[in-house]
Design an enzyme around this catalytic site. Sequence first.
Site, PDB file in Angstrom:
ATOM      1  N   GLN A   1       0.755  -0.661  11.393  1.00 56.86           N
ATOM      2  CA  GLN A   1       1.599  -1.460  10.519  1.00 56.86           C
ATOM      3  C   GLN A   1       1.151  -1.285   9.068  1.00 56.86           C
ATOM      4  O   GLN A   1       1.566  -0.343   8.392  1.00 56.86           O
ATOM      5  CB  GLN A   1       1.569  -2.919  10.963  1.00 56.86           C
ATOM      6  CG  GLN A   1       2.628  -3.780  10.342  1.00 56.86           C
ATOM      7  CD  GLN A   1       2.667  -5.164  10.976  1.00 56.86           C
ATOM      8  OE1 GLN A   1       2.005  -5.451  11.958  1.00 56.86           O
ATOM      9  NE2 GLN A   1       3.446  -6.039  10.384  1.00 56.86           N
ATOM     10  N   CYS A   2       0.295  -2.145   8.581  1.00 59.14           N
ATOM     11  CA  CYS A   2      -0.076  -2.100   7.171  1.00 59.14           C
ATOM     12  C   CYS A   2      -0.886  -0.861   6.800  1.00 59.14           C
ATOM     13  O   CYS A   2      -0.705  -0.302   5.720  1.00 59.14           O
ATOM     14  CB  CYS A   2      -0.816  -3.375   6.794  1.00 59.14           C
ATOM     15  SG  CYS A   2       0.246  -4.838   6.996  1.00 59.14           S
ATOM     16  N   CYS A   3      -1.772  -0.415   7.695  1.00 60.83           N
ATOM     17  CA  CYS A   3      -2.589   0.769   7.384  1.00 60.83           C
ATOM     18  C   CYS A   3      -1.738   2.034   7.364  1.00 60.83           C
ATOM     19  O   CYS A   3      -1.794   2.817   6.410  1.00 60.83           O
ATOM     20  CB  CYS A   3      -3.735   0.904   8.386  1.00 60.83           C
ATOM     21  SG  CYS A   3      -4.906  -0.456   8.316  1.00 60.83           S
TER      22      CYS A   3
END
Length: 193
Positions: free
Chosen positions: A116-118
């Site tokens: 997701q964010c990474c």
Amino acid sequence: MTTALIVIDVQESFRHLPDWKHVSEPDIVHQVNRLVDAAREREQHVVWVLGSRPGAGTVFDPALGHVRLMEGLHPLQGEPVLTKTAHNAFTTTSLHQLLTARGVRRLTVCGIRTEQCCETTARLASDLGFEVDFAIDATATTPIPDPDAPADLPYDELVHRPGTLTPSEIITRTRYALSGRFATIRTVDQLTR
């Protein structure tokens, strides 16, 4: 080439979610600290990023007190701690300007959630022209239930249903999706030697 380590969302919020007991890398703080120590020894930049959803009433709402780095992580004076409200670390922060002002051209990405964010940050960083190393074993994720599963099932039941992606499957998918396209996949051992 000037390098920066970007530590994404390694924050207490995640420890308060029901899926945390299924996390792929329970010792994420140790892995991140290995990268941080190596970056500091090499006089590379370290940037800390926290995910926040003000007013959401969830563990990502700063009013509840969980939007802070996990215990055991300690930014030094001068290491920026940015707060984002989007999945990637660029869109709602000054990260791009900060990196550009410091002459950074290469990033090492680590943190929570792998896919997701990474991953989103790594993709955008690549599009912005940065060379990206993705520290695959210094990221963490949890199972993703089948989106067609009944919404009223408890998470612990969803985790064991067919169609749920395991953390191992998610990490493998991220490795395939990023490698050679958006990032070079590296381990903490590779990045710290």
